[in-house]
Design an enzyme around this catalytic site. Sequence first.
Site, PDB file in Angstrom:
ATOM      1  NE  ARG A  27     -25.349 -43.208 -79.460  1.00 20.48           N
ATOM      2  CZ  ARG A  27     -26.171 -42.356 -78.865  1.00 20.48           C
ATOM      3  NH1 ARG A  27     -27.141 -42.802 -78.100  1.00 20.48           N
ATOM      4  NH2 ARG A  27     -26.045 -41.071 -79.025  1.00 20.48           N
ATOM      5  CD  GLU A  78     -29.704 -45.363 -78.744  1.00 21.01           C
ATOM      6  OE1 GLU A  78     -30.536 -44.470 -78.991  1.00 21.01           O
ATOM      7  OE2 GLU A  78     -28.547 -45.373 -79.212  1.00 21.01           O
ATOM      8  CB  SER A 111     -22.879 -68.908 -70.969  1.00 21.57           C
ATOM      9  OG  SER A 111     -21.798 -68.749 -70.077  1.00 21.57           O
TER      10      SER A 111
END
Length: 156
Positions: free
Chosen positions: A96, A99, A122
């Site tokens: 997820r 995604e 960073s």
Amino acid sequence: MPHAQFDPTARAALAAAAVEAKTRKDLTWQQIADAAELSVAFVTAAVLGQQALPEKSADAVARLLDLDADAAMLLRTIPTRGSIPGGIPTDPTIYRFYEMLQVYGTTLKALVHEQFGDGIISAINFRLDVKKVADPEGGERAVITLDGKYLPSKPF
């Protein structure tokens, strides 16, 4: 003196042993972080082989998990980072996040560059926080904060 670990299998084996000890002792990540006197996100990443702990913290974690001196030493070494092998992640939770970056990655890049200019966020000078909050529509929501220092690109 800081030392680097170049064999990711050593840290992976330590992570497996540490998680087994955490489970056996019925500890939470927060309890381990409390022993280390560092944030739960950083200590979890370290125990899972993605960060190096300071000596005092590594020793405290090793004691709490009943790990030996070699394990404490390994917790202090700078790891070879990267916990997801090549390809698309198969674990549903990790997928997820993958995604989300597939869908919103270019949006994040566009917004960061518009607000900050050319550069990066960073992951070294970085803070991570995860909170569970009530959803006004019912259920619960995850609030995940990624707080990284902006580093501008510099022409040379």
